[in-house]
Write an enzyme that holds these catalytic residues in place. Structure first.
Site, PDB file in Angstrom:
ATOM      1  N   GLY B  25       0.836  -1.203   0.000  1.00  0.00           N
ATOM      2  CA  GLY B  25       0.000   0.000   0.000  1.00  0.00           C
ATOM      3  C   GLY B  25       0.867   1.248   0.000  1.00  0.00           C
ATOM      4  O   GLY B  25       2.048   1.205  -0.366  1.00  0.00           O
ATOM      5  N   PHE B  26       0.277   2.352   0.435  1.00  0.00           N
ATOM      6  CA  PHE B  26       1.020   3.617   0.396  1.00  0.00           C
ATOM      7  C   PHE B  26       2.298   3.554   1.233  1.00  0.00           C
ATOM      8  O   PHE B  26       3.350   4.019   0.812  1.00  0.00           O
ATOM      9  CB  PHE B  26       0.132   4.763   0.889  1.00  0.00           C
ATOM     10  CG  PHE B  26      -0.918   5.168  -0.108  1.00  0.00           C
ATOM     11  CD1 PHE B  26      -0.568   5.859  -1.250  1.00  0.00           C
ATOM     12  CD2 PHE B  26      -2.252   4.853   0.102  1.00  0.00           C
ATOM     13  CE1 PHE B  26      -1.532   6.237  -2.172  1.00  0.00           C
ATOM     14  CE2 PHE B  26      -3.225   5.229  -0.819  1.00  0.00           C
ATOM     15  CZ  PHE B  26      -2.863   5.918  -1.960  1.00  0.00           C
ATOM     16  N   GLY B  27       2.203   2.947   2.439  1.00  0.00           N
ATOM     17  CA  GLY B  27       3.366   2.885   3.313  1.00  0.00           C
ATOM     18  C   GLY B  27       4.451   1.968   2.764  1.00  0.00           C
ATOM     19  O   GLY B  27       5.614   2.365   2.632  1.00  0.00           O
ATOM     20  N   GLU B 182     -17.981  11.077  -0.872  1.00  0.00           N
ATOM     21  CA  GLU B 182     -17.633  11.036  -2.291  1.00  0.00           C
ATOM     22  C   GLU B 182     -18.515  10.064  -3.060  1.00  0.00           C
ATOM     23  O   GLU B 182     -18.944  10.351  -4.173  1.00  0.00           O
ATOM     24  CB  GLU B 182     -16.140  10.710  -2.444  1.00  0.00           C
ATOM     25  CG  GLU B 182     -15.322  11.921  -2.001  1.00  0.00           C
ATOM     26  CD  GLU B 182     -13.807  11.729  -2.007  1.00  0.00           C
ATOM     27  OE1 GLU B 182     -13.351  10.572  -1.987  1.00  0.00           O
ATOM     28  OE2 GLU B 182     -13.097  12.750  -2.025  1.00  0.00           O
ATOM     29  N   ASP B 310      -1.832   2.692   8.405  1.00  0.00           N
ATOM     30  CA  ASP B 310      -3.103   2.493   9.105  1.00  0.00           C
ATOM     31  C   ASP B 310      -3.004   1.502  10.257  1.00  0.00           C
ATOM     32  O   ASP B 310      -3.709   1.636  11.263  1.00  0.00           O
ATOM     33  CB  ASP B 310      -4.165   1.963   8.126  1.00  0.00           C
ATOM     34  CG  ASP B 310      -4.709   3.058   7.223  1.00  0.00           C
ATOM     35  OD1 ASP B 310      -4.224   4.202   7.314  1.00  0.00           O
ATOM     36  OD2 ASP B 310      -5.611   2.755   6.415  1.00  0.00           O
TER      37      ASP B 310
END
Lengths: 439, 439
Positions: B25-27, B182, B310
């Site tokens: 993921g992002f991390g 959203e 997270d």
């Protein structure tokens, strides 16, 4: 699959005759579009809510394009058509006596019926093979094949049994028509330009791409020249082409041919198609598995039933065995039948269909193609590829699809990159069969 | 799912320490990228072969984008990284004693472990609800949701029971965070601009879009202003927002709330996320369901185990309950941890992590957004939407994704069109659960 009980197939009653079209492929789409201003209720039935541009399915399968580039929502194509009704249902049968189309959620009567159900993969009766090979005829097939290809290499890196690994990395394409030629060319490009940097631990020098064709040449529907040039171009890309070769069996990664053996866990089946025949059409109406029609596309012995495209067999002087099963025939028959409906409704005589052969083409790898034009005109190589690109972009439905596809192609051309290498449908063959019950 | 017996998790042995990263993921992505020149073997494990840009998942779900626009193949991101090894496997557990990561196809020892497993949908223990609602956390969820939305309208046209039809056409979104805001905005745009021309037989004046939020405001993580403005903008789009409202049960199209009832067959669950905890991490290591880490992202009581993003809970003066579970924190922790690995390997002291809040934003509908910047700076409306677009394009991985996404957005903006209205995964809720066993 359990059908929700609240679903019922119904359309409003009108004073106009009802034309029911089975299938939103090239034929059905052209026909329904051309019926825009006709005083008839046009009801299109399709199990998908989208039209599939099948000539580019192989690019979805080989991670070049996403489905939205080559498929268009059928409802969207008919904005402003006030006589058009779409229903997403799978037709299960027809009853010519009762003049009705049957589905699992009810029947629908017609005044005129047009069967434009296209074709399905032909396994030539070999049910064992059918369970093991990968077809390439629908969008879900293409997505399954893409995930299968990429998953295979993920798993090959996790395999220390090197014999097994070799068999995993080999791909065999059966059928040397346009789909077979195009998919093996695209696989070769993946191997030559993309996969080695993605999977540095694998030896792609060992990866075989086999193309097995039963006759003595490739691209049987095209000129001799095109057949030879595509063979040469594929061999240059490193595809091992076997002509005069037929698959006898496929078990545990071993493909038995009439003239040898191949080791390959993945077999892509592009060996042929057959008419998509619907229950209720009796054997006498069929010739070579397609619905026999007269020169007006009217089904033999029927007044109110027509068939167009791949599923229709029109025997003419030029095409005694019927027209080739390809998009241009279906499109022309769709357009022509719309004109005949107009003539019919104004009491005029129908006009016979005549196929105008605009030529045919196939692409090999990233920047080569062969193109046969009417009058024996023939192109090959890069220039032919430009023609191929231009024509395919032109025929893609909708400006948005054209834009996104062109974008992708320009990107891939300059970067050798394929963007859509995502494994989303990680099904095994057995799971795929289970999942496909739902689809 | 039966695992093929020939698969074994293995990586080459090297002289360098092995850093195993769970999750791309992002991390994990930022960390592995920043370790490019570090003398360590970096092994990334992920069940998917791609990184997901989760902030835009809702656009895949609402037919705005295809997955290839928002997901990038993890191998491709590491071309030229010679110390990077990717293995597509699902991690089933960790054993801190043995220093190994467990998977169904074998275990892998580590010198250092980084848990970057992110978060999963939080159903707050309600298993009954979990079976019936639609999550939106992964690419497959987004594709399922998209097919579900479109299939719902196809089926609504086939439903003559008008009460049933009404319930089918109503959509309820639970959770007023960025995802909930959203997705309900995007649903409203679909209803207002796209669906009526696709489904002329349905009355979209009747279609309810409900947004249910438990607290007394929307966008709890953002400023008061943003909360109020998003509420106003959503109501202007026709979304019925219910604050201070909690779902108690959902059966047969009836949603029982603590303060009323809604009739709606579809419930999209965006009520929250929780740390994606892996077997073997004991309860003492956890605080509020996340792995307690020190200021260096080192797991409590562990020398060689880190957690970022997270799943990590770092209690600081500014963030006594841990940092917000969002991409910027994960990215910054990934980059920071890479620097700390470099310090560690050269015998220097580690440096504590400090979060730099660059602000946060959410978009509402097709051309509005709210943006909170550091120092209380706040933007709304069209200008905020331009910032939102710019930042999202900027952070999308790879130039190709940026190009295709921008293309799609420009197209949608001017035409109000959404191109990807294809129903490809036609699963019912029950079938979806079966299929998801394979995914």
């Amino acid at each position: 699959m359990a059908i929700p009980t609240h679903l019922k197939l119904s359309v409003p009653e009108t004073e106009h005759p009802r034309i029911v079209i089975i299938g939103g492929g090239f034929g059905g789409l052209k026909l329904a579009k051309a019926l825009k201003k006709v005083k008839a209720q046009v009801v299109m039935l399709d199990r998908n809510n989208f039209h599939t541009f099948q000539p580019l399915l192989y690019q979805v399968a080989t991670a070049g394009l996403e489905p939205d580039s080559i498929a268009g929502p059928l409802r969207k194509s008919f904005e402003g058509h006030f006589n058009y009704i779409f229903r997403m249902v799978k037709v299960t049968g027809v009853d010519f006596e009762k003049q009705e189309v049957q589905t699992k959620i009810g029947n629908l009567t017609y005044d005129y019926l047009v069967i434009a159900s296209g074709s399905v993969t032909n396994y030539f009766g070999n049910e064992e093979l059918q369970k093991k090979v990968l077809p390439l005829k629908r969008v879900v097939h293409a997505l399954d094949l893409r995930s299968h290809i990429l998953q295979t290499f993920e798993q090959a890196e996790l395999t220390e049994d090197y014999d097994k690994r070799d068999r995993m990395m080999n791909f065999t394409v059966v059928g040397g028509g346009p789909t077979g030629v195009e998919v093996s060319g695209a696989l070769a490009e993946l191997r030559n330009h993309i996969l080695p940097s993605d999977y540095p631990d694998l030896n792609f020098g060992m990866m075989q791409i086999n193309l097995v064709e039963g006759s003595d040449r490739l691209l049987n529907g095209m000129s001799e020249k095109s057949g030879k040039e595509s063979l040469k171009a594929l061999e240059k890309l490193g595809v091992k082409v076997r002509l005069n070769s037929m698959v006898e069996s496929f078990n545990d990664g071993i493909i038995k041919l009439n003239d040898g053996t191949l080791e390959s866990d993945s077999v892509i089946w592009a060996a042929g198609v057959k008419g998509n025949i619907i229950n209720g059409i009796n054997a006498e109406s069929l010739t070579k598995g397609r619905i026999l029609v007269d020169e007006f596309n009217r089904a033999k012995g029927q007044e109110r039933v027509f068939a167009i495209g791949d599923v229709a067999m029109m025997q003419t002087e030029d095409y005694p065995d019927g027209h080739p099963m390809m998009a241009p025939v279906a499109m022309q028959q769709g357009t022509h039948l719309a004109k005949n409906f107009k003539r019919l409704f104004s009491g005029k005589d129908l006009e016979p269909f005549e196929y105008f052969d605009k030529g045919s083409m196939a692409t090999i790898g990233r920047n080569k193609a062969v193109v046969d034009m009417p009058g024996g005109l023939h192109f090959k190589g890069f220039f032919a590829w430009l023609i191929w690109m231009f024509v395919h972009i032109l025929y893609l439905i909708g400006f948005r699809n054209k834009l996104i596809t062109l974008n992708n192609w320009i990107w891939s051309y300059f970067t050798y990159d394929k963007g859509t290498r995502l494994i989303i449908r990680t099904f095994s063959a057995e799971q795929r069969r289970k999942v496909s019950q739902y689809e």
